[in-house]
Design an enzyme around this catalytic site. Structure first.
Site, PDB file in Angstrom:
ATOM      1  N   LYS A   1       0.797  -1.227   0.136  1.00  0.00           N
ATOM      2  CA  LYS A   1      -0.008   0.110  -0.061  1.00  0.00           C
ATOM      3  C   LYS A   1       0.860   1.191   0.105  1.00  0.00           C
ATOM      4  CE  LYS A   1      -3.965   2.156   2.261  1.00  0.00           C
ATOM      5  NZ  LYS A   1      -3.506   3.485   1.665  1.00  0.00           N
TER       6      LYS A   1
ATOM      7  N   ARG B   1      -4.141   8.785  -4.626  1.00  0.00           N
ATOM      8  CA  ARG B   1      -4.772   8.141  -5.529  1.00  0.00           C
ATOM      9  C   ARG B   1      -5.083   8.717  -6.807  1.00  0.00           C
ATOM     10  NH1 ARG B   1      -8.387   3.454  -4.334  1.00  0.00           N
ATOM     11  NH2 ARG B   1      -8.622   2.534  -6.437  1.00  0.00           N
TER      12      ARG B   1
ATOM     13  N   ARG C   1      -8.904  11.044  -6.279  1.00  0.00           N
ATOM     14  CA  ARG C   1     -10.048  10.200  -5.683  1.00  0.00           C
ATOM     15  C   ARG C   1     -11.378  10.859  -5.825  1.00  0.00           C
ATOM     16  NH1 ARG C   1      -9.682   6.979  -0.524  1.00  0.00           N
ATOM     17  NH2 ARG C   1     -11.606   7.447   0.470  1.00  0.00           N
TER      18      ARG C   1
ATOM     19  N   GLU D   1      -1.428   4.980  -7.983  1.00  0.00           N
ATOM     20  CA  GLU D   1      -0.865   6.077  -7.010  1.00  0.00           C
ATOM     21  C   GLU D   1       0.130   6.737  -7.334  1.00  0.00           C
ATOM     22  OE1 GLU D   1      -3.021   5.459  -3.648  1.00  0.00           O
ATOM     23  OE2 GLU D   1      -1.826   6.539  -2.455  1.00  0.00           O
TER      24      GLU D   1
ATOM     25  N   ARG E   1     -16.791   0.042  -1.286  1.00  0.00           N
ATOM     26  CA  ARG E   1     -15.727  -0.448  -0.289  1.00  0.00           C
ATOM     27  C   ARG E   1     -16.404  -1.631   0.155  1.00  0.00           C
ATOM     28  NH1 ARG E   1     -12.383   2.877   2.354  1.00  0.00           N
ATOM     29  NH2 ARG E   1     -13.673   4.764   2.156  1.00  0.00           N
TER      30      ARG E   1
END
Length: 919
Positions: free
Chosen positions: A605, A610, A625, A653, A770
């Site tokens: 990560k 983003r 994002r 990213e 999500r």
DNA sequence: TTTGGCTGCCC
DNA sequence: ATTCTGC
DNA sequence: GCAGAATGGGCAGCCAAA
């Protein structure tokens, strides 16, 4: 001849009669009970069945001229006759006699006799105003019996194949027509709740149907499910694994309708006249002139003119050559009349649209039930005219401008308070007392303005103008002045809602998600379609407008329309992550059968921004994002992306990156808000903070969306791409156990990355969700034991509790307690209540909303990193601080020391605690 | 000219 | 970002 | 499980006060 005008409804100015107007009018003819525009009219002409249908769900007094069919009567001084229109039960046409002239208005109509509506009748008329939804020659419906036979056959075949037939048709009218059609076929219809309710109303009026049952999720086998079109793709239908869905609509003559609606079949059973019957009707009525309305009005009028009949399309919407009739949309849904008291404006400021909007907000705020909120909003939106709908919808998301609109107001608390003070003429201390007492800008505005202003009507259009002017004004002073001027002529309630929108937070327990649901409900369209359209447009107002016209299907995923990011659910441990996958395996549907153990994909990560990059040969854009265009922030990346070979959308990213030197999010941030005007930034920014684009997903490749193929496949496509030097592909490691996840997590931390992403290789890319397919594992860096030195009252529902705590560590050198951060998050409401009591009794100094307290409550505070900062006296600050626990076992003498915190901060990359204290 | 407050947007 | 809460 | 509310630090840009 009788003068005919159109302004969101047909208007006969001489007679002062409106025919099916969209908005409240003094005197109107209402053709049938689909309309939800009836309630506000002062006086209406209706057929008896329509009046009774309305009465059953819209109790209350209004002046009604209830006329029988086929008899000439006087209503409001006009000489009229109602004729059955054949559209649905009770639907009427209106024949008007004016001197020796006649005018016939059809409303929605059909000539074929249906099974649940009175057959249409007609009379000769000089002027014919007709509904022309299906005004193109290609809309020729097959014989009704034939369609019904096909529909019945479809149901039988589906049941024989062990699947459930689902028929989609509007709840009022169409569903009952379907029900009648199934009579005698030996099938058992099962009715969706809304269809059931409508059918019961029909029965109260003496209609009878074949035997049917109400929807029961456990008993669908062997039944024929009848649902409104909005149920398509709904959870209710998703639950039925084996089903075949058919759309029952005139549009089904169009072969592409099946794809557009996303159904398995379509049957053209319509409540409207087809092209042939439209022509026939003109022949029957023999008018001298024709006005056409709805659907292909312009085309049909043109055809009539070619036949030598004087004909013109009436409404502006018709010029747009829609595929779907406006009438279907605006009038289809059945209103609920209850709870509309809020829509009655204050009599002090009649006709203020903005007040009506604010009042709806108040009613929504007053109910805690989500479904009720949605219903209230849907009822409001459905009633709005096309100009107001997009504006009000947008406001309900707490935004003055659409999300895709990059304008920002630069109006915050400070500007609002200044404007409030000037508009209300109260003194500074009083203002701050009120603002302080509420901790909510909107409520404060209401109290400050109440009784201090001279309200004038405020239309939604004017409100939009206000926000545009606020944007244009340069500098906080100019903005405050502008705002003050407006606030001083608004009611307190309106001022409150202007302020709420300015702060971007309505605080009525309803945000974008529920607004989307309300749109779906208001206009009877599928929620998924609304969500997708909103994402692609980045404009919920436009989405509502399209939904109201049933045009959402026209929107397609495409390059340069940003897609919402797929998000990951946070989990605390590798075991917790693994459970999610191993747990589902046993039920056995997530992982392919050939694998004995589930596989997960692991990625580091990265701590950056983003970003979604869209690239074609001609153009490159990067989106954040929140779907903001940030191409200008990263010119060198955009430039390099030109060297890609393919047309792509990549998800990844952007990180600060330089070989041999670890750069952090902190470094990256320095580039973030930079203005990009000119080439010099290009060189300077690049030199300052070099970047890399770490790619972890591929969403589009050479004209095709990859959203609905498994991650595994998307990854395969991704690895085939030739990437420019500043782009790198995030490494994927398959893993088969919790232990492997934990081990890889530790390695990721050693690589100085934030943590680990864990993804289901079989998952599709679900924009904005999500869900349970992507997880993130991110552990706290360390915890500190700190003591609370100050407490503040919160905002909104935390208005009356001390919910926000400033905490300190001990400076050994001086013995002082030095603040190091603030937090509320992590405590339950009960704990906050308890601490509030405690701090009230242990206040050292009270500054109103803020008070210093006796340092005796010790908290264990977790955080993800710690760094030097001037924000707090300790010279350090925490990233993502949250309260782990109240350490009742500790006192102020056992809290952590400043020195320890400094050590944590000085460690390279803030490695996890196990690398630090050795704990 | 410098500095501090405010705002919006990243995490 | 994180966390809790009500539906 | 989802949506909403309420909360954290820190940066750049902009304006207005110092």
């Amino acid at each position: 001849m009788i003068e005919v005008r159109y302004d969101r409804g047909v208007h006969l100015p001489r007679q002062d009669l409106w025919l099916d107007p969209w908005e409240a009018k003094r005197f109107a003819f209402v053709s049938h009970a689909h309309g939800d525009h009836i309630a506000p009219h002062e006086e209406i002409v209706v057929s008896e069945p329509t009046a009774r249908l309305m009465q059953s769900r819209l109790p209350g007094a209004r002046a009604e001229h209830v006329l029988p069919f086929g008899e000439r009567r006087t209503a409001h001084g006009l000489d009229v006759m109602l004729l059955p229109a054949g559209h649905i039960f009770g639907s009427a046409q209106c024949l008007l006699f004016a001197g020796d002239e006649t005018l016939l208005y059809t409303g929605d109509f059909k000539l074929r006799s249906g099974k649940s509506a009175e057959p249409a009748q007609w009379r000769q008329a000089d002027t014919l105003i007709m509904e022309t939804t299906f005004g193109l020659p290609r809309y020729r419906f097959p014989p009704t019996e034939e369609v019904i036979d096909q529909m019945v056959a479809f149901c039988r075949e589906t049941i024989d194949a062990g699947e459930v037939p689902v028929l989609l048709g509007y709840s009022l009218g169409k569903a009952q027509e379907i029900l009648c059609s199934l009579d005698g076929a030996g099938l058992t219809p099962m009715l969706h709740g809304s269809v059931y309710q409508m059918t019961r109303i029909y029965e109260q009026f003496g209609q009878s149907f074949c035997k049917y049952v109400r929807y029961n999720p456990n008993d669908v086998a062997g039944k024929v499910l009848i649902c409104p079109p909005s149920a398509n793709c709904s959870q209710m239908l998703e639950r039925i694994a084996r089903k075949r869905v058919a759309m029952i609509s005139g549009w089904a003559v169009d072969p592409s309708a099946v794809y557009r609606y996303g159904v398995d079949a379509g049957f053209p059973l319509s409540d409207h006249a087809d092209y042939h019957d439209l022509i026939r009707y003109v022949e029957l009525v023999q008018p001298q002139r024709v006005f056409t309305l709805h659907g292909f009005a312009a085309e049909f009028a043109r055809d009539l003119r070619a036949w030598g009949v004087e004909a013109w399309a009436l409404s502006e919407e018709n010029q747009m050559e829609l595929h779907f009739g406006g009438s279907d949309v605006v009038r289809r849904s059945v209103p609920k009349a209850f709870g509309n008291a809020a829509r009655r404006p204050d009599h002090s400021t009649p006709q203020s649209e903005f007040l009506a909007f604010a009042n709806v907000g108040e009613v929504i705020a007053a109910t805690p039930a989500k479904l009720e909120k949605i219903r209230l909003l849907a009822d409001y939106l459905r009633d709005l005219a096309s100009e107001q709908l997009p504006i009000a919808t947008l406001y309900f998301t707490g935004r003055p401008f659409a999300q895709s609109d990059s304008r920002t107001l630069q109006v915050g608390w400070a500007v609002i308070l200044r404007a409030l003070q000037a508009a209300s003429n109260i003194n500074d201390t009083e203002l701050h007392r009120i603002a302080g007492a509420h901790g909510d800008a909107g409520k404060a505005a209401f109290e400050v303005l109440d009784g201090q202003t001279a309200p004038q009507p405020f239309s939604l259009r004017e409100s939009r103008k206000l926000f545009e002017n606020l944007y244009r004004a340069r500098g906080p002073s100019a903005k405050a002045k502008l705002l003050q001027n407006r606030l001083s002529i608004l009611s307190a309630r309106e001022g409150q809602y202007v302020v709420k929108i300015l702060t971007g937070d309505l605080r009525i327990g309803l945000r974008e998600g529920l607004v989307e649901e309300a749109i779906a409900k208001a206009f009877d369209v599928a929620l998924e379609q609304v969500k997708e359209a909103n994402m692609l447009l980045g404009d919920i107002g436009q989405t509502a407008a399209l939904a109201s016209r049933h045009e959402l299907h026209r929107l397609e995923l495409s390059l340069f329309r940003p897609i919402k990011c797929m998000l990951a659910t946070p989990l605390p441990t590798a075991e917790a992550v693994w459970e999610r996958f191993a747990g589902t395996t046993e039920q056995g549907d997530r992982v392919p059968a050939l694998q004995t153990r589930p596989t997960v994909f692991l990625e580091d990560k990265f701590d950056g921004i983003r970003a979604q990059l869209h690239r074609s040969a001609q153009r490159i854009e990067i989106f954040s994002r929140d779907l903001r265009r940030i191409t200008g922030q990263f010119p060198e990346l955009a430039d390099q992306a030109r060297h890609l070979q393919e047309e792509v959308i990549i998800d990844g990213e952007i990180i600060a990156f330089e070989k041999g030197r670890k750069l952090t999010f902190f470094d990256l941030q320095k580039r973030l808000g930079r203005k990009s005007d000119g080439e010099d930034l290009f060189a300077r920014a690049a030199a300052d903070v070099p970047l890399a684009f770490v790619v972890f997903d591929l969403l589009w490749l050479n004209g095709e969306s990859l959203l609905r193929i498994p991650l595994r496949e998307r990854r395969r496509h991704l690895s085939g791409l030739q990437l420019p030097s500043q782009f790198q592909i995030a490494r994927v490691i398959p893993a088969y156990s919790a232990a492997e996840i934990e081990q890889t997590f530790q390695q990721a931390r050693r690589r100085l990355n934030e943590g680990l992403m864990i993804k289901d290789p079989e998952s599709f890319y679900l924009p904005g969700s999500r869900g349970m397919f992507w997880f993130k594992l991110k552990k706290e860096l360390a915890t500190l034991d700190v003591v609370v030195v100050a407490a503040e009252f919160g905002h909104g529902k935390r208005n009356n509790v001390l919910s926000d705590y400033t905490f300190a560590v001990r400076d050994e050198a001086t013995g002082e307690l030095l603040p190091i951060g603030k937090a509320y998050s992590g405590l339950t409401d009960a704990e906050i209540a308890e601490l509030t009591e405690h701090f009230k009794q242990n206040t050292v100094a009270n500054y109103g909303r803020y008070r210093t307290v006796k340092p005796d409550v010790v908290l264990e505070v977790a955080f993800n990193s710690i760094q030097a900062s001037a924000r707090h006296a300790s010279g350090l600050a925490l990233r993502f601080p949250r309260i782990k626990a109240i350490r009742r076992d500790k006192n102020v003498d056992s809290i952590d020391k400043l020195q320890y915190a400094r050590e944590l901060a000085s460690q390279r990359g803030n490695l996890p605690a196990s690398f630090g204290r050795g704990a």
